[in-house]
Scaffold this motif. Sequence first.
Motif, PDB file in Angstrom:
ATOM      1  N   GLN A   1       0.831  -1.204   0.000  1.00 43.41           N
ATOM      2  CA  GLN A   1       0.000   0.000   0.000  1.00 43.41           C
ATOM      3  C   GLN A   1       0.865   1.253   0.000  1.00 43.41           C
ATOM      4  O   GLN A   1       0.563   2.236  -0.706  1.00 43.41           O
ATOM      5  CB  GLN A   1      -0.931  -0.013   1.208  1.00 43.41           C
ATOM      6  CG  GLN A   1      -1.867   1.189   1.285  1.00 43.41           C
ATOM      7  CD  GLN A   1      -2.809   1.096   2.473  1.00 43.41           C
ATOM      8  OE1 GLN A   1      -2.909   0.060   3.131  1.00 43.41           O
ATOM      9  NE2 GLN A   1      -3.502   2.186   2.756  1.00 43.41           N
ATOM     10  N   SER A   2       1.946   1.234   0.767  1.00 46.09           N
ATOM     11  CA  SER A   2       2.841   2.391   0.839  1.00 46.09           C
ATOM     12  C   SER A   2       3.496   2.663  -0.510  1.00 46.09           C
ATOM     13  O   SER A   2       3.661   3.822  -0.924  1.00 46.09           O
ATOM     14  CB  SER A   2       3.912   2.177   1.908  1.00 46.09           C
ATOM     15  OG  SER A   2       3.336   2.082   3.191  1.00 46.09           O
ATOM     16  N   VAL A   3       3.890   1.596  -1.210  1.00 47.60           N
ATOM     17  CA  VAL A   3       4.489   1.761  -2.532  1.00 47.60           C
ATOM     18  C   VAL A   3       3.477   2.367  -3.505  1.00 47.60           C
ATOM     19  O   VAL A   3       3.772   3.305  -4.247  1.00 47.60           O
ATOM     20  CB  VAL A   3       5.015   0.410  -3.059  1.00 47.60           C
ATOM     21  CG1 VAL A   3       5.401   0.526  -4.534  1.00 47.60           C
ATOM     22  CG2 VAL A   3       6.216  -0.049  -2.232  1.00 47.60           C
ATOM     23  N   ARG A   4       2.260   1.844  -3.489  1.00 43.89           N
ATOM     24  CA  ARG A   4       1.234   2.310  -4.432  1.00 43.89           C
ATOM     25  C   ARG A   4       0.770   3.727  -4.115  1.00 43.89           C
ATOM     26  O   ARG A   4       0.416   4.486  -5.016  1.00 43.89           O
ATOM     27  CB  ARG A   4       0.053   1.346  -4.416  1.00 43.89           C
ATOM     28  CG  ARG A   4       0.411  -0.008  -5.029  1.00 43.89           C
ATOM     29  CD  ARG A   4      -0.629  -1.063  -4.757  1.00 43.89           C
ATOM     30  NE  ARG A   4      -0.177  -2.369  -5.236  1.00 43.89           N
ATOM     31  CZ  ARG A   4      -0.440  -3.525  -4.640  1.00 43.89           C
ATOM     32  NH1 ARG A   4      -1.157  -3.539  -3.516  1.00 43.89           N
ATOM     33  NH2 ARG A   4       0.007  -4.650  -5.146  1.00 43.89           N
ATOM     34  N   GLU A   5       0.802   4.091  -2.843  1.00 42.97           N
ATOM     35  CA  GLU A   5       0.407   5.450  -2.452  1.00 42.97           C
ATOM     36  C   GLU A   5       1.576   6.419  -2.516  1.00 42.97           C
ATOM     37  O   GLU A   5       1.419   7.607  -2.221  1.00 42.97           O
ATOM     38  CB  GLU A   5      -0.174   5.426  -1.028  1.00 42.97           C
ATOM     39  CG  GLU A   5      -1.500   4.678  -0.926  1.00 42.97           C
ATOM     40  CD  GLU A   5      -2.013   4.620   0.511  1.00 42.97           C
ATOM     41  OE1 GLU A   5      -1.233   4.958   1.432  1.00 42.97           O
ATOM     42  OE2 GLU A   5      -3.173   4.228   0.690  1.00 42.97           O
ATOM     43  N   GLU A   6       2.743   5.895  -2.869  1.00 42.88           N
ATOM     44  CA  GLU A   6       3.972   6.690  -3.004  1.00 42.88           C
ATOM     45  C   GLU A   6       4.400   7.339  -1.695  1.00 42.88           C
ATOM     46  O   GLU A   6       4.972   8.431  -1.669  1.00 42.88           O
ATOM     47  CB  GLU A   6       3.805   7.745  -4.114  1.00 42.88           C
ATOM     48  CG  GLU A   6       3.523   7.134  -5.477  1.00 42.88           C
ATOM     49  CD  GLU A   6       3.474   8.170  -6.586  1.00 42.88           C
ATOM     50  OE1 GLU A   6       4.244   9.156  -6.518  1.00 42.88           O
ATOM     51  OE2 GLU A   6       2.670   7.987  -7.513  1.00 42.88           O
ATOM     52  N   THR A   7       4.123   6.636  -0.587  1.00 39.28           N
ATOM     53  CA  THR A   7       4.629   7.084   0.717  1.00 39.28           C
ATOM     54  C   THR A   7       5.902   6.339   1.113  1.00 39.28           C
ATOM     55  O   THR A   7       6.506   6.629   2.141  1.00 39.28           O
ATOM     56  CB  THR A   7       3.563   6.897   1.808  1.00 39.28           C
ATOM     57  OG1 THR A   7       3.203   5.512   1.883  1.00 39.28           O
ATOM     58  CG2 THR A   7       2.326   7.721   1.494  1.00 39.28           C
ATOM     59  N   PHE A   8       6.291   5.384   0.326  1.00 38.71           N
ATOM     60  CA  PHE A   8       7.568   4.673   0.480  1.00 38.71           C
ATOM     61  C   PHE A   8       8.060   4.290  -0.906  1.00 38.71           C
ATOM     62  O   PHE A   8       7.282   3.827  -1.731  1.00 38.71           O
ATOM     63  CB  PHE A   8       7.425   3.403   1.328  1.00 38.71           C
ATOM     64  CG  PHE A   8       8.733   2.661   1.443  1.00 38.71           C
ATOM     65  CD1 PHE A   8       9.647   3.004   2.420  1.00 38.71           C
ATOM     66  CD2 PHE A   8       9.069   1.661   0.527  1.00 38.71           C
ATOM     67  CE1 PHE A   8      10.880   2.348   2.502  1.00 38.71           C
ATOM     68  CE2 PHE A   8      10.296   1.005   0.605  1.00 38.71           C
ATOM     69  CZ  PHE A   8      11.196   1.354   1.594  1.00 38.71           C
ATOM     70  N   PRO A   9       9.351   4.498  -1.180  1.00 42.87           N
ATOM     71  CA  PRO A   9      10.355   5.127  -0.307  1.00 42.87           C
ATOM     72  C   PRO A   9      10.242   6.645  -0.329  1.00 42.87           C
ATOM     73  O   PRO A   9       9.672   7.226  -1.241  1.00 42.87           O
ATOM     74  CB  PRO A   9      11.668   4.646  -0.909  1.00 42.87           C
ATOM     75  CG  PRO A   9      11.357   4.507  -2.372  1.00 42.87           C
ATOM     76  CD  PRO A   9       9.930   4.018  -2.445  1.00 42.87           C
ATOM     77  N   THR A  10      10.839   7.251   0.686  1.00 39.21           N
ATOM     78  CA  THR A  10      10.996   8.701   0.722  1.00 39.21           C
ATOM     79  C   THR A  10      12.462   9.022   0.450  1.00 39.21           C
ATOM     80  O   THR A  10      13.300   8.119   0.333  1.00 39.21           O
ATOM     81  CB  THR A  10      10.579   9.271   2.077  1.00 39.21           C
ATOM     82  OG1 THR A  10      11.518   8.829   3.073  1.00 39.21           O
ATOM     83  CG2 THR A  10       9.176   8.806   2.462  1.00 39.21           C
ATOM     84  N   LEU A  11      12.766  10.282   0.383  1.00 37.81           N
ATOM     85  CA  LEU A  11      14.159  10.661   0.167  1.00 37.81           C
ATOM     86  C   LEU A  11      15.060  10.191   1.300  1.00 37.81           C
ATOM     87  O   LEU A  11      16.273  10.034   1.118  1.00 37.81           O
ATOM     88  CB  LEU A  11      14.267  12.184   0.002  1.00 37.81           C
ATOM     89  CG  LEU A  11      13.639  12.761  -1.275  1.00 37.81           C
ATOM     90  CD1 LEU A  11      13.832  14.268  -1.332  1.00 37.81           C
ATOM     91  CD2 LEU A  11      14.214  12.093  -2.523  1.00 37.81           C
ATOM     92  N   ASP A  12      14.477   9.974   2.481  1.00 36.41           N
ATOM     93  CA  ASP A  12      15.263   9.477   3.616  1.00 36.41           C
ATOM     94  C   ASP A  12      15.820   8.078   3.361  1.00 36.41           C
ATOM     95  O   ASP A  12      16.770   7.655   4.033  1.00 36.41           O
ATOM     96  CB  ASP A  12      14.400   9.447   4.883  1.00 36.41           C
ATOM     97  CG  ASP A  12      14.081  10.843   5.403  1.00 36.41           C
ATOM     98  OD1 ASP A  12      14.847  11.777   5.079  1.00 36.41           O
ATOM     99  OD2 ASP A  12      13.064  10.983   6.111  1.00 36.41           O
ATOM    100  N   HIS A  13      15.231   7.370   2.402  1.00 37.45           N
ATOM    101  CA  HIS A  13      15.671   6.011   2.105  1.00 37.45           C
ATOM    102  C   HIS A  13      16.576   5.960   0.875  1.00 37.45           C
ATOM    103  O   HIS A  13      16.883   4.870   0.392  1.00 37.45           O
ATOM    104  CB  HIS A  13      14.446   5.102   1.885  1.00 37.45           C
ATOM    105  CG  HIS A  13      13.504   5.075   3.027  1.00 37.45           C
ATOM    106  ND1 HIS A  13      12.321   5.802   3.039  1.00 37.45           N
ATOM    107  CD2 HIS A  13      13.558   4.426   4.231  1.00 37.45           C
ATOM    108  CE1 HIS A  13      11.690   5.591   4.178  1.00 37.45           C
ATOM    109  NE2 HIS A  13      12.414   4.768   4.917  1.00 37.45           N
TER     110      HIS A  13
END
Length: 275
Positions: free
Chosen positions: A255-267
Motif C-alpha cells: 500500500q505504501s508503494v502504491r500510495e507513493e509514501t515509500f520510499p521517501t528521500l530518507d531512504h
Amino acid sequence: MSVHSQAQRVTVPQLMSYKGTRKIAALTAYIAPIARLLDESVDMILVGDSTAMVGYDLPDTLSITTQTLAAHAAAVVRATQLACVIVDMPFGSYQQSPAQAFASAADMLAASGVAGVKLEGGQVMAETTRFLVDRGIPVLAHVGLMPQYVNTMGGFKAQGMSDAAAQRIREDAQAHAQAGAFGIVLEGISEPLARDITAGLDIPTIGIGASPACDGQILVTEDILGLSGDRIPKFARRFADAGQVIRDAAREYAQSVREETFPTLDHCFGVRRSN
C-alpha cells in the motif's frame, strides 16, 4: 533468558545426560534467520528432510538430496552458537549399505559442521547405526511413523496401534539403543507405547505425536508459528500467528508503494538537501 548456562554449543553427550534430569526442547530449522531466532531457546535444532515439504512445497520428503540438505544444514550451523545441530539423512543416501551411509554422513558432516545425523528405520537399520557410531558419527534414530516409508506405510498414519505393531516398534527402538544411538525420535505412535519405550531405554526419546513422557519434544517450527497454512497437525500447537504478521507487513508495504509514501528521500542515497 537463555536456557544455556554458558555460551557454548550443546553437545551430543550433554543431550544424553538430560535423560531423567530435564526435558529436551527441539525444533526444526532450514534457513539462517529462523535458526538464529531459535538458538537461545532450544537444546537441539534438526535440519530435517521436511525441508522438502516446508521449504520447497514438495508432496513428501523423498526427493531432497544430500547436497541440498547439507547446504541448509551449513546455513543453520553458521547462524547458531548454542544449540546442538543434527541433520537428516535423505532418502536413498544410507539404506543401501552401512558403507554408503558412512560416506554420505561423512560428506554431510564435513560440508555442514553438524554434530550428528538422524536416520529412519527399524531393526534392519540398527547395523548401520552401529557402523556409523563406531566410526565417530553420532546417530539419532527415528522409529514409528517414518515419513521416508510413506509408500510402504500407506500414508502418514499413526503406528503401533496393535499389540504386534507396538512390539515391533519397541524392538526397533531397543535395537538402535543397543547399536549406540544417542537418542531416538518416536513419531506418531500410541501414547502408552511411547511412555513404555521411554521408561525402558537409557537414552533420550524425542517425541513428536507420541507422549508427554518422552524425554524431549520436537516440532516443525513452521507449524508452531502459523506458517504451514490452515491445517495444524494433531500433535502440534500454534504458539504464534507469524503468518498474519507477515501478511499485514506485506499489505502495508504494498500500500505504501502504491500510495507513493515509500520510499521517501530518507531512504535514498546521494540526496542533496537545501538548508
